[in-house]
Design a protein around this motif. Structure first.
Motif, PDB file in Angstrom:
ATOM      1  N   VAL A  93       0.855  -1.188   0.000  1.00 13.46           N
ATOM      2  CA  VAL A  93       0.000   0.000   0.000  1.00 13.46           C
ATOM      3  C   VAL A  93       0.887   1.233   0.000  1.00 13.46           C
ATOM      4  N   ASN A  94       0.923   1.929  -1.124  1.00 15.35           N
ATOM      5  CA  ASN A  94       1.638   3.194  -1.242  1.00 15.35           C
ATOM      6  C   ASN A  94       0.715   4.316  -0.756  1.00 15.35           C
ATOM      7  N   ASN A  95       0.864   4.675   0.501  1.00  9.31           N
ATOM      8  CA  ASN A  95      -0.023   5.677   1.092  1.00  9.31           C
ATOM      9  C   ASN A  95       0.690   6.957   1.500  1.00  9.31           C
ATOM     10  N   ALA A  96       1.980   6.896   1.793  1.00  4.30           N
ATOM     11  CA  ALA A  96       2.692   8.064   2.322  1.00  4.30           C
ATOM     12  C   ALA A  96       2.555   9.264   1.390  1.00  4.30           C
ATOM     13  N   GLY A  97       2.320  10.419   1.989  1.00  6.62           N
ATOM     14  CA  GLY A  97       2.211  11.626   1.180  1.00  6.62           C
ATOM     15  C   GLY A  97       1.821  12.821   2.016  1.00  6.62           C
ATOM     16  N   TYR A  98       1.928  13.979   1.433  1.00  8.06           N
ATOM     17  CA  TYR A  98       1.523  15.210   2.101  1.00  8.06           C
ATOM     18  C   TYR A  98       1.302  16.292   1.051  1.00  8.06           C
ATOM     19  N   GLY A  99       0.722  17.412   1.481  1.00 11.58           N
ATOM     20  CA  GLY A  99       0.539  18.557   0.602  1.00 11.58           C
ATOM     21  C   GLY A  99       1.267  19.762   1.167  1.00 11.58           C
ATOM     22  N   LEU A 100       1.277  20.835   0.407  1.00 12.04           N
ATOM     23  CA  LEU A 100       1.880  22.093   0.829  1.00 12.04           C
ATOM     24  C   LEU A 100       0.797  23.161   0.903  1.00 12.04           C
ATOM     25  N   ALA A 101       0.847  23.974   1.955  1.00 14.19           N
ATOM     26  CA  ALA A 101      -0.233  24.932   2.207  1.00 14.19           C
ATOM     27  C   ALA A 101      -0.201  26.128   1.273  1.00 14.19           C
ATOM     28  N   SER A 127       6.919   0.211  -5.903  1.00  6.95           N
ATOM     29  CA  SER A 127       6.173  -0.728  -6.747  1.00  6.95           C
ATOM     30  C   SER A 127       7.135  -1.580  -7.573  1.00  6.95           C
ATOM     31  N   HIS A 128       8.165  -0.958  -8.101  1.00  2.00           N
ATOM     32  CA  HIS A 128       9.154  -1.690  -8.896  1.00  2.00           C
ATOM     33  C   HIS A 128       9.879  -2.720  -8.035  1.00  2.00           C
ATOM     34  N   ALA A 129      10.206  -2.328  -6.791  1.00  2.00           N
ATOM     35  CA  ALA A 129      10.909  -3.243  -5.888  1.00  2.00           C
ATOM     36  C   ALA A 129      10.063  -4.467  -5.554  1.00  2.00           C
ATOM     37  N   ALA A 130       8.767  -4.267  -5.412  1.00  3.90           N
ATOM     38  CA  ALA A 130       7.877  -5.371  -5.031  1.00  3.90           C
ATOM     39  C   ALA A 130       7.484  -6.252  -6.215  1.00  3.90           C
ATOM     40  N   LEU A 131       7.471  -5.667  -7.400  1.00  8.10           N
ATOM     41  CA  LEU A 131       6.864  -6.342  -8.546  1.00  8.10           C
ATOM     42  C   LEU A 131       7.587  -7.622  -8.954  1.00  8.10           C
ATOM     43  N   GLY A 132       8.916  -7.608  -8.966  1.00  9.12           N
ATOM     44  CA  GLY A 132       9.643  -8.784  -9.434  1.00  9.12           C
ATOM     45  C   GLY A 132       9.274 -10.052  -8.676  1.00  9.12           C
ATOM     46  N   GLY A 133       9.265  -9.966  -7.360  1.00  8.01           N
ATOM     47  CA  GLY A 133       8.915 -11.128  -6.557  1.00  8.01           C
ATOM     48  C   GLY A 133       7.463 -11.554  -6.743  1.00  8.01           C
ATOM     49  N   MET A 134       6.578 -10.566  -6.860  1.00  7.87           N
ATOM     50  CA  MET A 134       5.161 -10.883  -7.075  1.00  7.87           C
ATOM     51  C   MET A 134       4.965 -11.612  -8.394  1.00  7.87           C
ATOM     52  N   LEU A 135       5.651 -11.158  -9.439  1.00  8.08           N
ATOM     53  CA  LEU A 135       5.527 -11.830 -10.737  1.00  8.08           C
ATOM     54  C   LEU A 135       6.089 -13.249 -10.668  1.00  8.08           C
ATOM     55  N   ALA A 136       7.189 -13.411  -9.954  1.00  9.51           N
ATOM     56  CA  ALA A 136       7.780 -14.745  -9.821  1.00  9.51           C
ATOM     57  C   ALA A 136       6.834 -15.703  -9.107  1.00  9.51           C
ATOM     58  N   ARG A 137       6.100 -15.181  -8.113  1.00  9.01           N
ATOM     59  CA  ARG A 137       5.149 -16.007  -7.363  1.00  9.01           C
ATOM     60  C   ARG A 137       3.795 -16.110  -8.051  1.00  9.01           C
ATOM     61  N   GLY A 138       3.553 -15.236  -9.021  1.00  2.79           N
ATOM     62  CA  GLY A 138       2.285 -15.262  -9.756  1.00  2.79           C
ATOM     63  C   GLY A 138       1.132 -14.662  -9.002  1.00  2.79           C
ATOM     64  N   SER A 139       1.425 -13.827  -7.996  1.00  2.00           N
ATOM     65  CA  SER A 139       0.337 -13.184  -7.250  1.00  2.00           C
ATOM     66  C   SER A 139       0.866 -11.975  -6.502  1.00  2.00           C
ATOM     67  N   GLY A 140      -0.032 -11.036  -6.246  1.00  2.00           N
ATOM     68  CA  GLY A 140       0.315  -9.858  -5.473  1.00  2.00           C
ATOM     69  C   GLY A 140      -0.608  -8.697  -5.801  1.00  2.00           C
ATOM     70  N   THR A 141      -0.614  -7.723  -4.892  1.00  2.00           N
ATOM     71  CA  THR A 141      -1.439  -6.526  -5.078  1.00  2.00           C
ATOM     72  C   THR A 141      -0.629  -5.296  -4.719  1.00  2.00           C
ATOM     73  N   ILE A 142      -0.697  -4.277  -5.567  1.00  2.00           N
ATOM     74  CA  ILE A 142      -0.055  -2.993  -5.298  1.00  2.00           C
ATOM     75  C   ILE A 142      -1.130  -1.913  -5.393  1.00  2.00           C
TER      76      ILE A 142
END
Length: 269
Positions: A93-101, A127-142
């Motif tokens: 889950v890519n959630n980190a973030g903020y805005g500027l006032a 996402s790139h770091a996680a994707l390789g392993g997910m593809l190798a296992r044939g499953s995953g969610t980003i």
């Protein structure tokens, strides 16, 4: 309700920006569903507090990674964990973030660059770091938290939020047949600490009917990702807003231009 004794572990989820708001709620709902967790944020003390409450409530294993994701060395530790084959991450889950006032011209370009980095570059790298392993296992969610603001020309924050909207839809179409789902959630105004950190009162931003609860947004996002959707817009009201924004983009640009001219005239006067 899931209890520690009834939780069935279904994989490991890594959540960024997990100390409060949507990030903490993603962690809670994923733990409730039986996911072990890796929580990432800058404030390690707050992370430990969140982690302990989740361990106690749901009986899941929770790792803590204190990291500033705009710091290359600290971000690398998160990327390495995502790429690890030991207790692999099956849900990101890519959630980190903020805005500027302030307005774009009033902020330093370095501040604008850091915001762009946390909203677009960081989720791309993770996402790139996680994707390789997910593809190798044939499953995953980003799953990446975007914003309905990304559907309209409304400033630097909105521009940065267009990245997860476009990328997630493309990546979902490209990788879903190989078992990996990409999904972006585009909420509107959500009752979290986000606006308070900017020093803005909710009542100054939007009327009450436009505010959504974090638990509803997260539940909607997780459900859409489970159904393989590349994009979700929580609530009927915001689905209507999203549709109208697509039609009204030229009008939005005119309204922004008029507002800017009026503000300039006040300053000159």
């Amino acid at each position: 309700m899931t209890t520690p004794s009834s939780a069935q572990h279904v994989g490991t989820a890594l959540v960024t920006g997990a100390t409060s708001g949507l990030g903490a709620e993603f962690a809670r709902q994923l733990a409730s569903a039986g996911h072990n967790l890796i929580l990432v944020a800058r404030d390690r003390a707050r992370l430990e507090s969140v982690a302990e409450s989740l361990r106690s409530a749901f009986g899941v294993h929770v790792e803590v990674l204190g990291a500033d994701l705009t710091n290359p060395e600290q971000r690398a530790t998160v990327e390495e964990r995502l790429a690890s084959t030991e207790h692999p991450v099956s849900y990101l889950v890519n959630n980190a973030g903020y805005g500027l006032a302030q307005e774009f011209e009033k902020n330093s370009v370095d501040d604008e660059e850091r915001m762009l980095e946390i909203l677009a570059t960081v989720p791309m790298r993770l996402s790139h770091a996680a994707l390789g392993g997910m593809l190798a296992r044939g499953s995953g969610t980003i799953l990446t938290v975007a914003s309905i603001a990304g559907g309209a020309p409304l400033g630097m924050y909105a521009a940065a939020k267009t990245w997860p909207l476009s990328f997630s839809r493309w990546a979902n179409a490209h990788y879903r047949h190989r078992g990996v789902t990409f999904s972006a959630v585009a909420p509107g105004f959500v009752r979290t600490e986000f606006h308070a950190r900017l020093g803005i009162e909710r009542s100054d931003m939007a009327p009450k009917w436009m505010w959504l609860n974090a638990d509803f947004v997260v539940r909607s996002a997780l459900r859409a990702a489970a159904r393989g959707r590349g994009l979700s817009v929580p609530s009927i009201r915001y689905k209507l807003v999203w549709a109208l924004m697509k039609v009204a983009q030229p009008l939005i640009l005119v309204a922004v231009a008029r507002s800017s001219r009026a503000e300039s005239a006040k300053v000159a006067g």
